[in-house]
Design an enzyme around this catalytic site. Structure first.
Site, PDB file in Angstrom:
ATOM      1  N   SER A 140       0.790  -1.399   0.028  1.00 40.34           N
ATOM      2  CA  SER A 140      -0.133  -0.052   0.108  1.00 40.34           C
ATOM      3  C   SER A 140       0.937   1.300   0.053  1.00 40.34           C
ATOM      4  O   SER A 140       0.597   2.452   0.735  1.00 40.34           O
ATOM      5  CB  SER A 140      -0.864   0.120   1.043  1.00 40.34           C
ATOM      6  N   GLY A 183      -4.740   0.653   0.126  1.00 40.11           N
ATOM      7  CA  GLY A 183      -4.989  -0.703  -0.626  1.00 40.11           C
ATOM      8  C   GLY A 183      -5.444  -1.888   0.418  1.00 40.11           C
ATOM      9  O   GLY A 183      -6.382  -2.343   0.542  1.00 40.11           O
ATOM     10  N   GLU A 184      -4.311  -2.242   0.785  1.00 46.99           N
ATOM     11  CA  GLU A 184      -4.598  -3.420   1.830  1.00 46.99           C
ATOM     12  C   GLU A 184      -5.448  -3.314   3.117  1.00 46.99           C
ATOM     13  O   GLU A 184      -5.965  -3.833   3.468  1.00 46.99           O
ATOM     14  CB  GLU A 184      -3.372  -4.003   2.260  1.00 46.99           C
TER      15      GLU A 184
END
Lengths: 162, 346
Positions: B80, B281-282
């Site tokens: 990320s 993201g993650e």
């Protein structure tokens, strides 16, 4: 070898292929139409979805010979050189795809749905996409885009920013 | 409900990203970056960052990416980190280009370079936007008159503070993001089947440079979290062979399994990120399964302590709580050997 004549995206095409050739392999290897994707090759993922005589099918599960004399629509048949299909346009606008591998199959499933039912509910859209797996998006923006094409407006059901 | 924090920009090893920005004589810019676009939209974000710094449109930034012939090596589209680390590199490179153009434009406009700003495709005097020159003319002037074409490169590596070997204290990451997700579930207490109806996800990612892409990341992360919580499990036989190696029996969420998702982007600004941005993201996947399992507890009073929370496990836990004996979940076949799981009920 079997001789296959099909109408693909409005154009008559013929090929001579081994009898075990699937429709997906015929499209990709013989006709160079690589929009339909080879994902699982066993009918689970839906990445190979094309429309045969109006119905969405997993082209990996259909033999080329079964399609002889029938009409096939693939993702390549949607856009013209100067204009995207409304589904493609809305998918672009809504950021509906991420990696995009499932996209051709999802859009063909959506097209088959809208051809049959121009004003589907969210549940009917979810049902129509039930055979198309997507690992990236959570489907929400696809459902919104399909609604937008169907209604020109969006029910706040799939997802929204608070 | 579940809350989480997640680190962005690791510093345990060098974690650099680099960028080259070149202003073209037609008013467009070119960005060279080693990072990879996999559908998350990072190249759009990098183009937006570059465009914002140069005062041009996002469409006017040509991004050349992930090509070892032409682009700087990148630590990766991982962790990320792209918006934060690569985004900072792109912004710094674009800032250098902007300052070079200010030096060229200052005598053209009869002011000092520090009095200028880049906006709406023009280099203009701060507070006097009518005194301006088109950015293409500045780039061309730099090439044919001053002989200093505006090209800049920069790297960003999150500041490292070594961990103290005695205390373990230090600064292991550049920054952190925070999130809360709330799940609403429907549990069938006669079958143990769990239906996730709705998830509200509130995420801090610093400045959301592209809110639509942030929503896409959150919705996608939640779909993975729903699978993690309820469906996805790799099963092995006694010889260590996976017995569900395809999508027929490794079950992941379809459009029918996905709850309604409501994304709330928390307004925040991180001074160390490009235009205040961090990452998204993650982290979107981190709290989902915990929120769903807490919601199951809230609904039927049982704690499921191994994933996925299949109907069999939930049903067994409900029966155990009611003091009724149920046989263990049936095995899938004679060869099947489930990984040792702790008892589902506590």
């Amino acid at each position: 070898m079997v001789n296959v004549s099909i109408k693909v995206n409005g154009e008559m095409r013929t090929a001579s292929v081994p009898p075990e050739t699937t429709l997906l392999r015929l499209l990709r290897d013989n006709f160079n139409l690589t929009g339909a994707k080879l994902g699982c090759d066993v009918g689970d993922c839906g990445a190979c979805t094309v429309i045969v005589d109006g119905l969405p099918v997993n082209s990996c599960l259909m033999l080329a010979n079964q399609v002889d004399g029938r009409e096939v629509l693939t993702i390549e048949g949607l856009a013209t050189t100067d204009k995207l299909h409304p589904l493609q346009k809305k998918f672009e606008e809504f950021g509906s795809l991420q990696c995009g591998f499932c996209g051709p199959g999802i859009i063909m499933s959506a097209k088959a749905l809208l051809d049959e039912n121009p004003a589907p509910t969210v549940m009917q859209i979810r049902d129509a996409l039930g055979g198309n797996l997507c690992r990236c998006t959570g489907y929400a923006k696809m459902i919104e885009a399909i609604q937008a094409v169907a209604n020109g407006s969006i029910e706040p059901v799939a997802s929204k920013s608070a | 409900m579940a809350c989480m924090w997640y680190p962005i920009g690791f510093t345990v090893a060098a974690n650099p990203s680099s960028a080259v920005v070149k202003m073209n004589e037609d008013g467009t810019a070119t960005l060279l970056t080693g990072t990879v676009e996999t559908g998350q939209g990072s190249l759009t974000i990098l183009a937006q960052i570059t465009a914002q710094e140069l005062g041009i449109a996002t469409d006017d930034v040509h991004v050349v990416s992930a090509d070892t012939d032409t682009t700087p090596m990148d630590t990766g589209a991982i962790a990320s980190r792209t918006t934060y680390v690569t985004g900072n590199a792109a912004r710094l490179a674009a800032e250098k280009v902007k300052l070079m153009m200010f030096d060229v434009a200052a005598p053209m406009l009869g002011v000092k370079a520090h009095q200028l700003e880049a906006k709406d495709h023009r280099i203009q005097v701060k507070g006097y936007p009518q005194r301006s020159v088109h950015i293409a003319d500045v780039a061309n002037h730099a090439r044919v008159v001053t002989g200093e074409p505006p090209i800049g490169s920069a790297s960003f590596n999150p500041a490292t503070v070594a961990l103290d070997p005695e205390t373990g204290q230090g600064k292991p990451f550049g920054t952190y993001v925070y999130a809360t997700q709330i799940a609403e579930v429907d549990v069938d207490d006669e079958t143990g089947d769990v239906d996730v109806i709705r998830i509200v996800a509130s995420h801090d990612c610093g400045t959301a440079i592209n809110p639509m892409l942030v929503e896409g990341q959150v919705e996608g992360g939640i779909s993975m979290g729903v699978g993690f919580a309820l469906q996805e499990e790799i099963l092995f036989d006694s010889a260590g062979r996976q017995i569900n190696p395809n999508l027929t029996n490794y079950i992941m969420p379809t459009s029918l399994d996905m709850p309604e998702v409501e994304v709330d982007i928390v307004d925040n600004y991180d001074p160390t990120g490009p235009f205040g941005a961090k990452g998204v993201g993650e982290p979107t996947l981190v709290p989902t399964a915990a929120a769903i399992l807490n919601a199951i507890h809230n609904a039927v009073g049982v704690r499921i302590t191994s994933l996925p929370a299949t109907a069999e496990k939930v049903f067994a836990a409900i029966k155990a709580k009611r003091g009724q004996h149920v046989p263990p979940p049936p095995l899938g076949g004679p060869d099947e050997h489930r990984l040792p799981n702790p008892s589902p009920a506590t």
